[in-house]
Every structure is written in structure tokens, then in C-alpha cells.
Design a protein around this motif. Sequence first.
Motif, PDB file in Angstrom:
ATOM      1  N   ARG A   1     -25.069  -1.266  12.602  1.00 60.23           N
ATOM      2  CA  ARG A   1     -23.663  -0.930  12.356  1.00 60.23           C
ATOM      3  C   ARG A   1     -22.770  -1.285  13.530  1.00 60.23           C
ATOM      4  O   ARG A   1     -21.648  -1.722  13.360  1.00 60.23           O
ATOM      5  N   ASN A   2     -23.277  -1.066  14.746  1.00 62.71           N
ATOM      6  CA  ASN A   2     -22.447  -1.359  15.907  1.00 62.71           C
ATOM      7  C   ASN A   2     -23.335  -1.568  17.130  1.00 62.71           C
ATOM      8  O   ASN A   2     -23.647  -0.632  17.864  1.00 62.71           O
ATOM      9  N   SER A   3     -23.728  -2.831  17.344  1.00 66.88           N
ATOM     10  CA  SER A   3     -24.709  -3.095  18.395  1.00 66.88           C
ATOM     11  C   SER A   3     -24.102  -2.861  19.780  1.00 66.88           C
ATOM     12  O   SER A   3     -24.771  -2.373  20.685  1.00 66.88           O
ATOM     13  N   ALA A   4     -22.807  -3.186  19.913  1.00 69.10           N
ATOM     14  CA  ALA A   4     -22.172  -3.054  21.227  1.00 69.10           C
ATOM     15  C   ALA A   4     -22.218  -1.599  21.703  1.00 69.10           C
ATOM     16  O   ALA A   4     -22.469  -1.328  22.879  1.00 69.10           O
ATOM     17  N   ALA A   5     -22.010  -0.671  20.763  1.00 73.11           N
ATOM     18  CA  ALA A   5     -22.018   0.746  21.130  1.00 73.11           C
ATOM     19  C   ALA A   5     -23.398   1.145  21.654  1.00 73.11           C
ATOM     20  O   ALA A   5     -23.516   1.917  22.609  1.00 73.11           O
ATOM     21  N   MET A   6     -24.456   0.599  21.044  1.00 67.90           N
ATOM     22  CA  MET A   6     -25.813   0.927  21.488  1.00 67.90           C
ATOM     23  C   MET A   6     -26.065   0.370  22.887  1.00 67.90           C
ATOM     24  O   MET A   6     -26.757   0.976  23.693  1.00 67.90           O
ATOM     25  N   VAL A   7     -25.514  -0.822  23.138  1.00 72.26           N
ATOM     26  CA  VAL A   7     -25.704  -1.419  24.457  1.00 72.26           C
ATOM     27  C   VAL A   7     -24.988  -0.565  25.506  1.00 72.26           C
ATOM     28  O   VAL A   7     -25.566  -0.223  26.539  1.00 72.26           O
ATOM     29  N   SER A   8     -23.757  -0.159  25.196  1.00 71.75           N
ATOM     30  CA  SER A   8     -23.041   0.600  26.224  1.00 71.75           C
ATOM     31  C   SER A   8     -23.637   1.992  26.414  1.00 71.75           C
ATOM     32  O   SER A   8     -23.545   2.566  27.486  1.00 71.75           O
ATOM     33  N   LYS A   9     -24.307   2.494  25.341  1.00 77.50           N
ATOM     34  CA  LYS A   9     -24.998   3.777  25.520  1.00 77.50           C
ATOM     35  C   LYS A   9     -26.273   3.616  26.348  1.00 77.50           C
ATOM     36  O   LYS A   9     -26.894   4.596  26.742  1.00 77.50           O
ATOM     37  N   GLY A  10     -26.702   2.379  26.527  1.00 70.88           N
ATOM     38  CA  GLY A  10     -27.868   2.131  27.362  1.00 70.88           C
ATOM     39  C   GLY A  10     -29.211   2.289  26.654  1.00 70.88           C
ATOM     40  O   GLY A  10     -30.244   2.483  27.302  1.00 70.88           O
ATOM     41  N   HIS A  11     -29.223   2.185  25.316  1.00 67.16           N
ATOM     42  CA  HIS A  11     -30.506   2.233  24.596  1.00 67.16           C
ATOM     43  C   HIS A  11     -31.390   1.085  25.085  1.00 67.16           C
ATOM     44  O   HIS A  11     -30.949  -0.078  25.108  1.00 67.16           O
ATOM     45  N   PRO A  12     -32.620   1.393  25.513  1.00 66.90           N
ATOM     46  CA  PRO A  12     -33.440   0.359  26.179  1.00 66.90           C
ATOM     47  C   PRO A  12     -33.651  -0.905  25.340  1.00 66.90           C
ATOM     48  O   PRO A  12     -33.477  -2.020  25.848  1.00 66.90           O
ATOM     49  N   ARG A  13     -34.033  -0.780  24.061  1.00 71.28           N
ATOM     50  CA  ARG A  13     -34.249  -1.962  23.228  1.00 71.28           C
ATOM     51  C   ARG A  13     -32.949  -2.765  23.093  1.00 71.28           C
ATOM     52  O   ARG A  13     -32.941  -3.990  23.163  1.00 71.28           O
ATOM     53  N   ALA A  14     -31.845  -2.027  22.910  1.00 78.27           N
ATOM     54  CA  ALA A  14     -30.544  -2.675  22.734  1.00 78.27           C
ATOM     55  C   ALA A  14     -30.193  -3.494  23.968  1.00 78.27           C
ATOM     56  O   ALA A  14     -29.822  -4.671  23.868  1.00 78.27           O
ATOM     57  N   VAL A  15     -30.364  -2.881  25.146  1.00 79.77           N
ATOM     58  CA  VAL A  15     -30.011  -3.577  26.376  1.00 79.77           C
ATOM     59  C   VAL A  15     -30.920  -4.787  26.573  1.00 79.77           C
ATOM     60  O   VAL A  15     -30.463  -5.888  26.907  1.00 79.77           O
ATOM     61  N   ALA A  16     -32.233  -4.585  26.301  1.00 73.11           N
ATOM     62  CA  ALA A  16     -33.187  -5.671  26.514  1.00 73.11           C
ATOM     63  C   ALA A  16     -32.858  -6.878  25.632  1.00 73.11           C
ATOM     64  O   ALA A  16     -32.769  -8.004  26.125  1.00 73.11           O
ATOM     65  N   ILE A  17     -32.635  -6.618  24.339  1.00 70.91           N
ATOM     66  CA  ILE A  17     -32.422  -7.749  23.425  1.00 70.91           C
ATOM     67  C   ILE A  17     -31.072  -8.398  23.698  1.00 70.91           C
ATOM     68  O   ILE A  17     -30.901  -9.602  23.586  1.00 70.91           O
ATOM     69  N   PHE A  18     -30.102  -7.583  24.094  1.00 77.39           N
ATOM     70  CA  PHE A  18     -28.769  -8.088  24.424  1.00 77.39           C
ATOM     71  C   PHE A  18     -28.855  -9.060  25.604  1.00 77.39           C
ATOM     72  O   PHE A  18     -28.281 -10.146  25.586  1.00 77.39           O
ATOM     73  N   ASN A  19     -29.632  -8.676  26.636  1.00 75.52           N
ATOM     74  CA  ASN A  19     -29.784  -9.560  27.789  1.00 75.52           C
ATOM     75  C   ASN A  19     -30.599 -10.792  27.437  1.00 75.52           C
ATOM     76  O   ASN A  19     -30.299 -11.893  27.868  1.00 75.52           O
ATOM     77  N   GLU A  20     -31.629 -10.576  26.608  1.00 77.56           N
ATOM     78  CA  GLU A  20     -32.475 -11.708  26.235  1.00 77.56           C
ATOM     79  C   GLU A  20     -31.629 -12.786  25.543  1.00 77.56           C
ATOM     80  O   GLU A  20     -31.859 -13.970  25.710  1.00 77.56           O
ATOM     81  N   PHE A  21     -30.655 -12.363  24.743  1.00 74.13           N
ATOM     82  CA  PHE A  21     -29.843 -13.337  24.027  1.00 74.13           C
ATOM     83  C   PHE A  21     -28.526 -13.625  24.754  1.00 74.13           C
ATOM     84  O   PHE A  21     -27.478 -13.788  24.132  1.00 74.13           O
ATOM     85  N   ASN A  22     -28.604 -13.639  26.074  1.00 76.17           N
ATOM     86  CA  ASN A  22     -27.475 -14.024  26.906  1.00 76.17           C
ATOM     87  C   ASN A  22     -26.196 -13.288  26.561  1.00 76.17           C
ATOM     88  O   ASN A  22     -25.123 -13.854  26.523  1.00 76.17           O
ATOM     89  N   LYS A  23     -26.351 -12.018  26.246  1.00 75.38           N
ATOM     90  CA  LYS A  23     -25.202 -11.172  25.964  1.00 75.38           C
ATOM     91  C   LYS A  23     -24.328 -11.705  24.833  1.00 75.38           C
ATOM     92  O   LYS A  23     -23.111 -11.591  24.859  1.00 75.38           O
ATOM     93  N   GLY A  24     -24.974 -12.348  23.881  1.00 77.57           N
ATOM     94  CA  GLY A  24     -24.242 -12.757  22.683  1.00 77.57           C
ATOM     95  C   GLY A  24     -23.929 -11.483  21.922  1.00 77.57           C
ATOM     96  O   GLY A  24     -24.727 -10.557  21.921  1.00 77.57           O
ATOM     97  N   VAL A  25     -22.751 -11.426  21.291  1.00 76.00           N
ATOM     98  CA  VAL A  25     -22.431 -10.187  20.603  1.00 76.00           C
ATOM     99  C   VAL A  25     -22.642 -10.335  19.100  1.00 76.00           C
ATOM    100  O   VAL A  25     -22.148 -11.261  18.479  1.00 76.00           O
ATOM    101  N   MET A  26     -23.417  -9.409  18.565  1.00 81.80           N
ATOM    102  CA  MET A  26     -23.635  -9.403  17.129  1.00 81.80           C
ATOM    103  C   MET A  26     -22.433  -8.707  16.474  1.00 81.80           C
ATOM    104  O   MET A  26     -21.905  -7.747  17.014  1.00 81.80           O
TER     105      MET A  26
END
Length: 488
Positions: A89-114
Motif C-alpha cells: 500500500r505504501n512502501s515509502a512509509a515502511m522505509v521511513s519507519k525503518g522496517h528491515p526488509r523494506a530498507v534492505a530491498i529499497f537499498n538493493e534497488f538503488n532507492k527506486g520508489v515503488m
Amino acid sequence: MLLSSFEDNHLAKMIYNRLTNSILVLLFSISLTSLFGQDQAAIEAGKTLFKNKCASCHNKDMKSKMTGPALGGAQERWGDDVALYSWIRNSAAMVSKGHPRAVAIFNEFNKGVMTAFPELTDADIANIIGYINCTAAGNCPGDTPPPPTDGGGTTASSGNSGSNTMLYVFLFVILALLAVILARIIGNLNHIAAVKELGAEAPARKTLAEILTSKGMVSFAIFALIVFGGYFTVRNAINLGRQQGYQPEQPIKFSHATHAGVHKIDCNYCHDGARRSKQSVIPAANTCMNCHKAIKVGSQYGTAELTKIYASIGYDPKGDTLIKNYDKKTDKEIEALYKGWISENYITEKGKMDSEGEALLASQWDGIVASLTDKESGDTKIQGPIEWVRIHNLPDHVYFNHAQHVTVGKVACQNCHGKVEEMDVVKQYSPLSMGWCINCHRQTEVKFADNKYYDNYYEMYHEQIKDNKRNKVTVEDIGGTECQKCHY
Ligand code: HEC
Ligand code: HEC
Ligand code: HEC
Ligand code: HEC
Ligand code: HEC
Ligand code: HEC
């Protein structure tokens, strides 16, 4: 004493009857749900959502990367549906909350925003994930194998995958066995009750053969046959002519990737009808000639493909004129003319005609003959319009209008046809099923802004939106799911 034993029996019978009824009802509801495939409907819904919302970034094979990661196995990788649903529903919110999987996959994909999808309900997401999982595992119900691309324009249609049919047969056998066993148990119980009630006068217990040929069993069998037969007939009828993924070879290797992709020619330049009328129309050779009067030898196929356009309309590429009385020319004259053109180009390029050139000449001429003559009727005359193999085809009872969608609805061609500008050979991207049309009508909001076609709706809905009575207007709201809008 007598009375109470009578009541006992009566009660017992009532219980047996109730039991029989409820078991039969249960059996039927089981068989009906499996027959009409709740699962399959959910997967279909998931597939449609995936196509509309996710396929632009996630590969639909679920196994390879595109802009986003391969989604096969994502559910396991997250291990927590609540987090996974929030991510979708909102990947950016999960990244800013610091969810480990969210942060990991976000960095892996060069911070592309879904993209965020706040509109998806839990059921929608469950359906998408169901579709992702079964696609990754290769076992989605109702999968239609892509039709053969033998170039003959054949319409493959046998839709059922074998494994599915096997499943139904298996289910049917199990149900039939259960029914027999139950009938037998009920028979026994009835017999015991009868003995208790009537003593020696009780009728003899029914044998298995008697049970199998009893009225009840026979009518059950007939009923089951009708249900199954009807089901498969309808299923096959529906699948007939439905051909998602259909990608026939065309008589000329015309590439959308070259024309609409590399050279950025607007779709409307060739499919002008889409904006103005019901049909989108395939361009006539005259449209091709606007450019191919000048581009006569291609960088990819040389003279092999472009000469087909000339031979179809009778254009002389050497003299740059239309051949007079082309329809009166004999096959031999036509052959000499175009072979002349092909060999002239070969000689220009290679300096002289040689055996390699002769072979090329023969094979190119064969290609032209094969593409422009009708093998079935045995007609050898090389003339007339190019017979493109039609790909999209709705049944006659459906009304579909391009202009309504493209001009009024402002829907992009790619929503329905996929990224045609990347296709060398066009492929049917959407299922063209009724569910597909209806789904989009339910989900798509009408684009009111600056749209003269909606002036009268606008008044009415604007009031409602202002009063907070509604927050959006979909195509369904303006009647897009009424049967008669799409059926004659
Ligand atoms: C605009 C492109 C885009 C769209 C559209 C998109 N995604 Fe993504 N998705 C990404 C990217 C990029 C990532 C990698 C994480 C990141 O960089 O934010 C990702 C990651 C994911 C992940 C995490 C995968 C993992 O292995 O942890 C899931 C699950 C996911 N997307 C599901 C979906 C679903 C479901 C949809 C459709 C409803 C969708 N995405 C639509 C770009 C997109
Ligand atoms: C230079 C002309 C030209 C351009 C530009 C062009 N097309 Fe086509 N299109 C054709 C021709 C010719 C065919 C028939 C041959 C084929 O299927 O490849 C065709 C076929 C199609 C078909 C399949 C029709 C069927 O048989 O059902 C679709 C869909 C389509 N085009 C969409 C598009 C879209 C979308 C664009 C823009 C991105 C586009 N076309 C741009 C010439 C063109
Ligand atoms: C607006 C201009 C334009 C139109 C209209 C157009 N083409 Fe082309 N076509 C091109 C260009 C540019 C190329 C690339 C030429 C090259 O790479 O040598 C090309 C390449 C091709 C090629 C590949 C030739 C080769 O050997 O590489 C084929 C086949 C072809 N066009 C067929 C068609 C057909 C059929 C139509 C009509 C439906 C059509 N074209 C309409 C501009 C056009
Ligand atoms: C809302 C979905 C939708 C959109 C948007 C759409 N098409 Fe189509 N297209 C279809 C369907 C459905 C068919 C099959 C029509 C039939 O069989 O009567 C079709 C058929 C075609 C055909 C085959 C010839 C014909 O008219 O039957 C071409 C070519 C085509 N589309 C091109 C385009 C182009 C170019 C655009 C954008 C300008 C476009 N389409 C936009 C759904 C769409
Ligand atoms: C990608 C989304 C999409 C798909 C797929 C789609 N439509 Fe539509 N359709 C729209 C939109 C948006 C409108 C609104 C345009 C309008 O108001 O006239 C519309 C309007 C219509 C209308 C006019 C409805 C009315 O109330 O006046 C008809 C009829 C229709 N579509 C038929 C179809 C059929 C048949 C199919 C499937 C073959 C289909 N559509 C597939 C988006 C879609
Ligand atoms: C948005 C357009 C649309 C609307 C609204 C619509 N249909 Fe359909 N319908 C279709 C399309 C497209 C097909 C062809 C599906 C195919 O070929 O697979 C179809 C097919 C059918 C069929 C043939 C069986 C099949 O699946 O091929 C029946 C029966 C049918 N529709 C009944 C209805 C009824 C009843 C309603 C009203 C409740 C309705 N339709 C509303 C688009 C629509």
C-alpha cells in the motif's frame, strides 16, 4: 413400551433423514464450489490487478527482475503478511519507519520508489499474492497455454490445462465413492431401524447392486453428468476464440519496435481510426508508401521485406512509379520485375552477381510468393492487399468502441495493448474477457476535468462530491457495467 419403541424408531428415522439431506447438500455445495472455481476467479482478479498495477515494474514471470524485484517467493521473504500488505500500500512509509526488509530491498534497488497503492483492499492484495505465488509455482488454475504460432492464423482454443481436468475427474470419483459409501451406511441404518420396528417382517437389506440401480442413485448420476457436461461445454465455448498471448507471424516482418519505438511514429499516424471511430483499422499499403517510397532497402532485411509492399500494390521501385495495368501482368512478368530489383541491389552492394546472390534471390522471391499468395485457395497471383493476420477479435455479440475509450475516456493504447512500441511482433496482451472489461470499468475513475463529453454528468456528480456524498466517480457509476452497453 410399544409406543416408546415406535417413537424411538421415528426419531432415529428423522435423524437419518436429516443426516442424509445435510450430507447431500454438503456434497453438492462442495462439488459446485470446486466446479465453478472460486479459486480461479480470485486468481483471475489477482492477475488483472497485477497487470494493471504491477506489471509495468515487476516481471510477469515472477522470476526475473525488471525495474522492481522478481516477486516469486516475496511472501516467504517477508514472512509477515501485515508488513507485506503495508509495503504494497505504501512502501515509502515502511522505509521511513525503518522496517528491515523494506530498507534492505529499497537499498538493493538503488532507492527506486515503488508506486503507492492505498486503494487496494486486503482482498485485492490477497488475490495479487495468490496470483504471484501460483505463477511462480507454475500451477495457476485455468491457465491457458499460448496458442501455437505457426503463422497460419489458426485460432487455438482448447483452453483447459490437463492438470485441471484431472483434478475435476479425481474430485468426481471421490464424491461418487463417498456417495456410494453413505448410501450403504444409510441403508444399513434404515435396515436396523426397520428390524427394530417390524421384527421379522422387515424388508431384506438392499444389496450394493440394488443401491447402485436405485432411483435415487440413477437420478444423481444423470444430474451429475448434466452438471459436468454443461460445465465443460460452457467452459470450452467461453475459451473458444479467447487468445491472450496470441502472437501470429505476419506476412511482412513489420516491427512496431522499429516504427513506434525507435522512430517514434505516433500510433495514430497508422491507426487513425482509434481516435475517431469504433475500429482502429490497420493501415493500407499507401500509408506505408509515404515513407517506403524513399526507404526502399532496409538495414535489417535489405530487399526481402520491403519488396513485398511493392509487389502487393504494383509499385516499381526502380522507376519509382506505379506499374500500369498491374492486374493484367502475368506471374512471369511480375517475377522478372521484382527479381530484377532484388538482383540490382545485390550487385550494387557486392559488385557482381554470384552463387550466393542467386540463392538469396531465389529465397527472397519464395518469401514474397509465400506472403502474398493464398495457399489455401491455390491462387498464385501476387497482388492485392497484404493479408495481415488479425490478432484481437471480440465475439460479434460484444460492442467495443475505440474512440469512446481513447478520445472520451482518455485511456492510453498501452493500458489495453501493452507496450506495443517494444514489440517486434504484436501479441495480444489482454484477455479481452468480460471480466477484464468490467474490472477496468469498476476501477477506473472517469476523467471529468477539461472533458467536454462529460458536461452533463459533471453537474450532478460535482454536487455530490462537494457534499461529501462520494469521493470518486468510476465508469461503473455512469453505467459502464450495464449489459446493454456492451451487448447488442
Ligand atoms: C513504479 C514501479 C513499481 C510498481 C508499479 C510496483 N512496484 Fe513493487 N517494487 C518496485 C521496486 C523498485 C521495488 C524494490 C524496492 C524499492 O526500491 O522500493 C519493489 C518491491 C516490491 C516488493 C518487495 C519484494 C521483496 O522481495 O521484498 C513487493 C512485494 C512488491 N514490490 C509488490 C508490488 C505489487 C503487488 C505491485 C502492484 C500492486 C507493485 N509492486 C507495483 C517497483 C514497483
Ligand atoms: C507505421 C505504422 C504503424 C504504427 C506507427 C503503429 N502501428 Fe500498430 N499496426 C500496424 C500494422 C501494419 C499492423 C498489422 C501487422 C501487425 O500486427 O504487426 C498493426 C497492428 C497493431 C495491433 C494488432 C491489431 C490486431 O490484429 O488485432 C495493435 C494492437 C497495434 N497495432 C497497436 C499499435 C499501437 C498501440 C501503436 C503505437 C504505440 C501502433 N500500433 C503503431 C502499423 C502501425
Ligand atoms: C513514417 C515513416 C514510415 C512509415 C509510414 C512506415 N515505415 Fe516502415 N520503416 C520506416 C523506417 C524509418 C524504417 C527503418 C529503416 C531501416 O532501418 O533501414 C522502417 C523499416 C521497415 C521495415 C524493415 C526493413 C528492413 O529490412 O530493415 C519493414 C519491413 C517496414 N518498415 C514495413 C513497413 C510497413 C508494412 C509499413 C506500413 C504498414 C511501414 N513500414 C510504414 C519508416 C516508416
Ligand atoms: C480500453 C481498451 C483499449 C484501448 C484503450 C485501445 N484498444 Fe485497441 N483494441 C481493444 C479491443 C478490445 C480490440 C478488439 C476489438 C474487436 O475485436 O472488435 C482492439 C483492437 C485493436 C486493433 C485491431 C483492429 C480493430 O480495430 O479491431 C488495433 C489496430 C488497435 N486495437 C489499436 C489501438 C490503438 C492504436 C490504440 C490507442 C490509440 C488502442 N487500440 C486503444 C482495446 C483497446
Ligand atoms: C483500461 C480500462 C478499460 C478497459 C479494459 C475497458 N474499458 Fe470500457 N471504458 C473505460 C473508460 C475509462 C470509459 C469511460 C469513457 C466514457 O465515459 O465514455 C469506458 C466506457 C465504455 C463504454 C461506454 C459506457 C457508458 O456508460 O457510456 C462501453 C460500452 C465500454 N467501455 C465497453 C468496453 C468493453 C466491451 C470492454 C472490453 C472489451 C471495455 N470497455 C474495456 C475503460 C475501459
Ligand atoms: C463492459 C462490457 C460488458 C458488460 C457491461 C457486460 N458484458 Fe457480457 N461480455 C463482454 C465481453 C467482452 C464478452 C466476451 C468474452 C469472451 O469472448 O471471452 C462478454 C460475453 C458475455 C457472454 C457470453 C459468455 C462469455 O463469457 O463469453 C454472456 C452470456 C454475457 N456476456 C452476458 C452479460 C450480461 C448478462 C451482462 C450484464 C449483467 C453483461 N454481459 C455485461 C462484455 C461485457
